[in-house]
Design a protein around this motif. Structure first.
Motif, PDB file in Angstrom:
ATOM      1  N   GLU A   5     -36.910  22.449  53.627  1.00 54.51           N
ATOM      2  CA  GLU A   5     -36.150  22.130  52.428  1.00 54.51           C
ATOM      3  C   GLU A   5     -36.663  22.877  51.199  1.00 54.51           C
ATOM      4  OE1 GLU A   5     -36.927  17.858  52.656  1.00 54.51           O
ATOM      5  OE2 GLU A   5     -34.785  17.563  52.982  1.00 54.51           O
ATOM      6  N   GLN A   6     -37.855  23.438  51.297  1.00 53.52           N
ATOM      7  CA  GLN A   6     -38.489  24.052  50.129  1.00 53.52           C
ATOM      8  C   GLN A   6     -37.746  25.295  49.641  1.00 53.52           C
ATOM      9  OE1 GLN A   6     -42.584  24.696  51.236  1.00 53.52           O
ATOM     10  NE2 GLN A   6     -43.164  22.574  50.850  1.00 53.52           N
TER      11      GLN A   6
ATOM     12  N   GLY B 107     -34.538  26.039  49.701  1.00 41.65           N
ATOM     13  CA  GLY B 107     -33.370  25.673  48.923  1.00 41.65           C
ATOM     14  C   GLY B 107     -33.734  25.127  47.557  1.00 41.65           C
ATOM     15  N   ALA B 108     -34.773  24.312  47.493  1.00 42.04           N
ATOM     16  CA  ALA B 108     -35.200  23.726  46.220  1.00 42.04           C
ATOM     17  C   ALA B 108     -35.739  24.791  45.277  1.00 42.04           C
ATOM     18  CB  ALA B 108     -36.266  22.664  46.477  1.00 42.04           C
ATOM     19  N   PHE B 109     -36.535  25.711  45.837  1.00 42.02           N
ATOM     20  CA  PHE B 109     -37.078  26.805  45.017  1.00 42.02           C
ATOM     21  C   PHE B 109     -35.941  27.638  44.447  1.00 42.02           C
ATOM     22  CE2 PHE B 109     -38.373  31.218  44.524  1.00 42.02           C
ATOM     23  CZ  PHE B 109     -39.536  31.113  43.777  1.00 42.02           C
ATOM     24  N   CYS B 110     -34.973  27.989  45.300  1.00 36.67           N
ATOM     25  CA  CYS B 110     -33.838  28.798  44.871  1.00 36.67           C
ATOM     26  C   CYS B 110     -33.005  28.058  43.826  1.00 36.67           C
ATOM     27  CB  CYS B 110     -32.988  29.162  46.085  1.00 36.67           C
ATOM     28  SG  CYS B 110     -31.679  30.353  45.747  1.00 36.67           S
ATOM     29  N   ARG B 111     -32.829  26.762  44.018  1.00 32.58           N
ATOM     30  CA  ARG B 111     -32.058  25.969  43.071  1.00 32.58           C
ATOM     31  C   ARG B 111     -32.672  25.991  41.686  1.00 32.58           C
ATOM     32  NH1 ARG B 111     -31.038  19.378  43.088  1.00 32.58           N
ATOM     33  NH2 ARG B 111     -29.343  19.407  41.543  1.00 32.58           N
ATOM     34  N   ILE B 112     -33.969  25.731  41.609  1.00 30.60           N
ATOM     35  CA  ILE B 112     -34.638  25.715  40.310  1.00 30.60           C
ATOM     36  C   ILE B 112     -34.647  27.105  39.682  1.00 30.60           C
ATOM     37  CG2 ILE B 112     -36.855  25.329  39.145  1.00 30.60           C
ATOM     38  CD1 ILE B 112     -37.362  23.049  41.110  1.00 30.60           C
ATOM     39  N   TRP B 113     -34.847  28.123  40.511  1.00 32.32           N
ATOM     40  CA  TRP B 113     -34.872  29.498  39.989  1.00 32.32           C
ATOM     41  C   TRP B 113     -33.535  29.870  39.358  1.00 32.32           C
ATOM     42  CZ3 TRP B 113     -38.892  32.875  39.495  1.00 32.32           C
ATOM     43  CH2 TRP B 113     -38.551  34.169  39.085  1.00 32.32           C
ATOM     44  N   THR B 114     -32.422  29.568  40.046  1.00 30.47           N
ATOM     45  CA  THR B 114     -31.107  29.926  39.500  1.00 30.47           C
ATOM     46  C   THR B 114     -30.806  29.127  38.232  1.00 30.47           C
ATOM     47  OG1 THR B 114     -30.015  28.340  40.993  1.00 30.47           O
ATOM     48  CG2 THR B 114     -30.128  30.623  41.715  1.00 30.47           C
TER      49      THR B 114
ATOM     50  N   ASP C 190     -26.550  32.764  37.364  1.00 34.72           N
ATOM     51  CA  ASP C 190     -27.435  33.437  38.302  1.00 34.72           C
ATOM     52  C   ASP C 190     -27.009  33.083  39.712  1.00 34.72           C
ATOM     53  OD1 ASP C 190     -29.651  35.125  38.947  1.00 34.72           O
ATOM     54  OD2 ASP C 190     -30.782  33.349  39.519  1.00 34.72           O
ATOM     55  N   ILE C 191     -27.202  34.014  40.623  1.00 34.09           N
ATOM     56  CA  ILE C 191     -26.955  33.784  42.036  1.00 34.09           C
ATOM     57  C   ILE C 191     -28.128  34.372  42.798  1.00 34.09           C
ATOM     58  CG2 ILE C 191     -25.597  35.908  42.320  1.00 34.09           C
ATOM     59  CD1 ILE C 191     -23.882  34.315  44.381  1.00 34.09           C
ATOM     60  N   GLU C 192     -28.612  33.664  43.788  1.00 38.15           N
ATOM     61  CA  GLU C 192     -29.777  34.118  44.542  1.00 38.15           C
ATOM     62  C   GLU C 192     -29.558  33.878  46.028  1.00 38.15           C
ATOM     63  OE1 GLU C 192     -32.412  35.694  43.415  1.00 38.15           O
ATOM     64  OE2 GLU C 192     -31.936  35.482  41.262  1.00 38.15           O
ATOM     65  N   GLN C 193     -29.998  34.843  46.819  1.00 33.78           N
ATOM     66  CA  GLN C 193     -29.990  34.678  48.263  1.00 33.78           C
ATOM     67  C   GLN C 193     -31.156  33.777  48.637  1.00 33.78           C
ATOM     68  OE1 GLN C 193     -30.182  38.400  50.359  1.00 33.78           O
ATOM     69  NE2 GLN C 193     -29.376  37.521  52.244  1.00 33.78           N
ATOM     70  N   ILE C 194     -30.881  32.762  49.433  1.00 33.84           N
ATOM     71  CA  ILE C 194     -31.923  31.797  49.784  1.00 33.84           C
ATOM     72  C   ILE C 194     -32.889  32.423  50.784  1.00 33.84           C
ATOM     73  CG2 ILE C 194     -32.414  29.534  50.783  1.00 33.84           C
ATOM     74  CD1 ILE C 194     -29.621  28.667  49.890  1.00 33.84           C
ATOM     75  N   LYS C 195     -34.155  32.466  50.388  1.00 31.75           N
ATOM     76  CA  LYS C 195     -35.204  33.011  51.245  1.00 31.75           C
ATOM     77  C   LYS C 195     -36.346  32.005  51.306  1.00 31.75           C
ATOM     78  CE  LYS C 195     -34.009  37.777  49.995  1.00 31.75           C
ATOM     79  NZ  LYS C 195     -34.491  39.053  49.420  1.00 31.75           N
ATOM     80  N   THR C 196     -37.451  32.404  51.872  1.00 33.31           N
ATOM     81  CA  THR C 196     -38.610  31.504  51.958  1.00 33.31           C
ATOM     82  C   THR C 196     -39.111  31.139  50.564  1.00 33.31           C
ATOM     83  OG1 THR C 196     -39.257  32.555  54.033  1.00 33.31           O
ATOM     84  CG2 THR C 196     -40.921  31.224  52.914  1.00 33.31           C
TER      85      THR C 196
ATOM     86  N   TYR D  41     -42.961  22.221  40.331  1.00 32.64           N
ATOM     87  CA  TYR D  41     -43.770  22.678  41.464  1.00 32.64           C
ATOM     88  C   TYR D  41     -44.073  21.503  42.394  1.00 32.64           C
ATOM     89  CZ  TYR D  41     -47.874  23.838  44.182  1.00 32.64           C
ATOM     90  OH  TYR D  41     -48.766  23.993  45.214  1.00 32.64           O
ATOM     91  N   ALA D  42     -44.441  20.381  41.815  1.00 34.52           N
ATOM     92  CA  ALA D  42     -44.768  19.206  42.621  1.00 34.52           C
ATOM     93  C   ALA D  42     -43.558  18.756  43.440  1.00 34.52           C
ATOM     94  CB  ALA D  42     -45.246  18.074  41.723  1.00 34.52           C
ATOM     95  N   TYR D  43     -42.372  18.851  42.839  1.00 38.19           N
ATOM     96  CA  TYR D  43     -41.149  18.464  43.543  1.00 38.19           C
ATOM     97  C   TYR D  43     -40.928  19.354  44.771  1.00 38.19           C
ATOM     98  CZ  TYR D  43     -36.134  18.433  44.535  1.00 38.19           C
ATOM     99  OH  TYR D  43     -34.915  18.402  45.161  1.00 38.19           O
ATOM    100  N   ILE D  44     -41.069  20.662  44.594  1.00 38.50           N
ATOM    101  CA  ILE D  44     -40.867  21.591  45.719  1.00 38.50           C
ATOM    102  C   ILE D  44     -41.924  21.368  46.793  1.00 38.50           C
ATOM    103  CG2 ILE D  44     -40.845  24.033  46.397  1.00 38.50           C
ATOM    104  CD1 ILE D  44     -39.867  24.671  43.554  1.00 38.50           C
ATOM    105  N   ALA D  45     -43.174  21.257  46.367  1.00 36.23           N
ATOM    106  CA  ALA D  45     -44.277  21.102  47.317  1.00 36.23           C
ATOM    107  C   ALA D  45     -44.192  19.799  48.102  1.00 36.23           C
ATOM    108  CB  ALA D  45     -45.609  21.183  46.568  1.00 36.23           C
TER     109      ALA D  45
END
Length: 216
Positions: A142-143, A145-152, A111-117, A132-136
């Motif tokens: 920094e959120q 990048g972390a959200f995108c990382r976990i999603w991919t 998977d590849i994702e464009q980093i957004k909010t 979720y706790a890690y991102i929050a």
């Protein structure tokens, strides 16, 4: 790039902005891929589809094959595979202007994702509580990048298993070690081991998941 049979290809589809070049690339692909590209209403989506076809062709060429000649089937949950070459595993992904293609000698997902909010509501609803706790817990900048990382990572795992979205996103969780770059997944879907590779392309983040069968 190669890693024990792994082949990775990327493309910025802005390369297809020139109409004549787009048409030349389009004409080199199979009628199946042309029909898929034509099904889109927006030029950006058409370029992504053609770009995916070009990367598929490029990867297959390493095996002496061409995209326009192979037969492609769909697994039970819609994952494409080569009907006549089951030993060649591949996966495609795209986001924004970028296309990613991966080939391997075992089941693979990418998977590849464009980093957004970061969408914390989505993370809270679909991710595991620890994720979720890690991102929050991170600073706002920094959120995303972390959200995108976990999603991919999640998308790559879903595709490697062949289950797709039939496997709930909160039914498996990723663990990150501060002492190691290695990422591990806590899952009960099967007994196999899954190895993950991650890539930072600046505005994009990508993940690859390789299935390593137990006892193989």
């Amino acid at each position: 790039m190669e890693d024990k049979g792994l082949k990775i290809y990327t493309m910025d589809t802005e390369e297809l902005a020139d109409t004549a070049f787009y048409q030349k690339c389009y004409s080199s692909l199979s009628a199946r891929r042309q029909e898929k590209a034509d099904s889109y209403h927006f030029s950006a989506d058409m370029k992504l589809s053609v770009g995916a076809g070009l990367l598929l062709d490029r990867g297959l060429n390493e095996y002496g094959l061409r995209e326009s000649e192979v037969r492609i089937g769909l697994g039970e949950n819609g994952k494409p595979y080569l009907l006549d070459y089951p030993e060649i595993h591949y996966n495609l992904a795209h986001s924004g202007n970028m296309v990613l293609a991966v080939f391997a000698d075992t089941e693979v997902g990418c998977d590849i994702e464009q980093i957004k909010t970061a969408d914390l509501k989505v993370a809270k609803r679909f991710f595991c509580a620890d994720e979720y706790a890690y991102i929050a817990s991170l600073e706002e900048e920094e959120q995303a990048g972390a959200f995108c990382r976990i999603w991919t990572l999640k998308e790559s795992f879903l595709k490697a298993t062949g289950m797709g979205m039939k496997l709930p996103l909160d039914s498996f969780a990723f663990q990150f070690s501060s002492e190691s770059l290695e990422v591990t997944v806590r899952q009960h879907y099967d007994r196999n081991h899954y190895r993950f590779l991650e890539y930072d392309f600046g505005k994009y983040y990508a993940a690859i998941c390789l299935k390593e069968i137990v006892g193989y």
